[in-house]
Motif scaffolding. Sequence first.
Motif, PDB file in Angstrom:
ATOM      1  N   TYR A  13       0.843  -1.198   0.000  1.00 55.73           N
ATOM      2  CA  TYR A  13       0.000   0.000   0.000  1.00 55.73           C
ATOM      3  C   TYR A  13       0.876   1.246   0.000  1.00 55.73           C
ATOM      4  O   TYR A  13       1.875   1.307   0.702  1.00 55.73           O
ATOM      5  CB  TYR A  13      -0.889  -0.028   1.245  1.00 55.73           C
ATOM      6  N   MET A  14       0.469   2.230  -0.794  1.00 55.75           N
ATOM      7  CA  MET A  14       1.201   3.490  -0.864  1.00 55.75           C
ATOM      8  C   MET A  14       0.208   4.649  -0.894  1.00 55.75           C
ATOM      9  O   MET A  14      -0.630   4.732  -1.795  1.00 55.75           O
ATOM     10  CB  MET A  14       2.068   3.526  -2.118  1.00 55.75           C
ATOM     11  N   GLU A  15       0.299   5.523   0.092  1.00 56.48           N
ATOM     12  CA  GLU A  15      -0.546   6.720   0.108  1.00 56.48           C
ATOM     13  C   GLU A  15       0.032   7.768  -0.840  1.00 56.48           C
ATOM     14  O   GLU A  15       1.213   7.740  -1.174  1.00 56.48           O
ATOM     15  CB  GLU A  15      -0.647   7.283   1.518  1.00 56.48           C
ATOM     16  N   ASP A  16      -0.821   8.687  -1.262  1.00 55.74           N
ATOM     17  CA  ASP A  16      -0.419   9.823  -2.114  1.00 55.74           C
ATOM     18  C   ASP A  16       0.377   9.371  -3.336  1.00 55.74           C
ATOM     19  O   ASP A  16       1.401   9.950  -3.678  1.00 55.74           O
ATOM     20  CB  ASP A  16       0.376  10.844  -1.292  1.00 55.74           C
ATOM     21  N   PHE A  17      -0.126   8.346  -4.018  1.00 52.56           N
ATOM     22  CA  PHE A  17       0.527   7.854  -5.229  1.00 52.56           C
ATOM     23  C   PHE A  17       0.449   8.886  -6.350  1.00 52.56           C
ATOM     24  O   PHE A  17       1.355   8.988  -7.177  1.00 52.56           O
ATOM     25  CB  PHE A  17      -0.122   6.539  -5.672  1.00 52.56           C
ATOM     26  N   ILE A  18      -0.642   9.659  -6.369  1.00 53.47           N
ATOM     27  CA  ILE A  18      -0.808  10.725  -7.357  1.00 53.47           C
ATOM     28  C   ILE A  18      -1.144  12.021  -6.641  1.00 53.47           C
ATOM     29  O   ILE A  18      -1.549  12.021  -5.476  1.00 53.47           O
ATOM     30  CB  ILE A  18      -1.911  10.391  -8.395  1.00 53.47           C
ATOM     31  N   SER A  19      -1.011  13.132  -7.346  1.00 56.10           N
ATOM     32  CA  SER A  19      -1.327  14.449  -6.785  1.00 56.10           C
ATOM     33  C   SER A  19      -2.838  14.687  -6.816  1.00 56.10           C
ATOM     34  O   SER A  19      -3.588  14.002  -7.533  1.00 56.10           O
ATOM     35  CB  SER A  19      -0.633  15.541  -7.593  1.00 56.10           C
ATOM     36  N   SER A  20      -3.284  15.692  -6.070  1.00 59.08           N
ATOM     37  CA  SER A  20      -4.706  16.072  -6.083  1.00 59.08           C
ATOM     38  C   SER A  20      -5.142  16.513  -7.476  1.00 59.08           C
ATOM     39  O   SER A  20      -6.249  16.213  -7.916  1.00 59.08           O
ATOM     40  CB  SER A  20      -4.967  17.195  -5.082  1.00 59.08           C
ATOM     41  N   ALA A  21      -4.262  17.243  -8.177  1.00 61.18           N
ATOM     42  CA  ALA A  21      -4.597  17.721  -9.525  1.00 61.18           C
ATOM     43  C   ALA A  21      -4.770  16.529 -10.478  1.00 61.18           C
ATOM     44  O   ALA A  21      -5.729  16.494 -11.266  1.00 61.18           O
ATOM     45  CB  ALA A  21      -3.515  18.668 -10.029  1.00 61.18           C
ATOM     46  N   THR A  22      -3.876  15.553 -10.400  1.00 64.23           N
ATOM     47  CA  THR A  22      -3.997  14.359 -11.249  1.00 64.23           C
ATOM     48  C   THR A  22      -5.261  13.592 -10.901  1.00 64.23           C
ATOM     49  O   THR A  22      -5.970  13.100 -11.788  1.00 64.23           O
ATOM     50  CB  THR A  22      -2.751  13.459 -11.099  1.00 64.23           C
TER      51      THR A  22
END
Length: 191
Positions: free
Chosen positions: A21-30
């Motif tokens: 598991y990985m949090e914040d894999f992408i940005s909010s904009a993405t």
Amino acid sequence: MSDQLALFAASPSHMPEGLHYMEDFISSATEQELIAQVAALPLRPFQFGIYEGKRRVVSFGFNYDYTKQRLEDAEQIPPWLLPIVAQVEAHGGEGTRIAQVGCIEYGTGVGIGWHRDKPQFDRIFGLSLRSPCKFRFRKPNGSKWQRFTLDAAPRSLYMMSGESRQVWEHSIPGVEAPRYSIMFRTMAKRP
């Protein structure tokens, strides 16, 4: 592949083997861009043979036909998904090739029952969008079930491989707010 898995957050010892598991894999904009793209797709209620599920889906690369009980070709993965596919493949490690992508919309109260993904697929990556969910796991343990719940946050990525993919079943109870997910699957090696 083990060097790449170090990019995932450390897995607690009680987490099913092979679940990362990985949090914040992408940005909010993405995330916002992906939500807009998925919402614009021709999503249809999930077909499970003669039954119709409440979640809405569309598949690329391959689609599993439950009536015929086989994989069928689907539309190619669209260009707007290719950058995120490349990012998932990079995190999956050398040799990771995503062959199937599923985009899913869950309305409030909609979930998915206990299951394992079809054996034609190998590793499964899931990208959570818009709202969190309880991602539940269970496997037989004598006359009871051993259970584990992962709180999947928006913008997080999980990967199921090994025992978490082959032995454990997984489900999502009805979500508390509308949610999207994008599933990325590699193909199992044929004997």
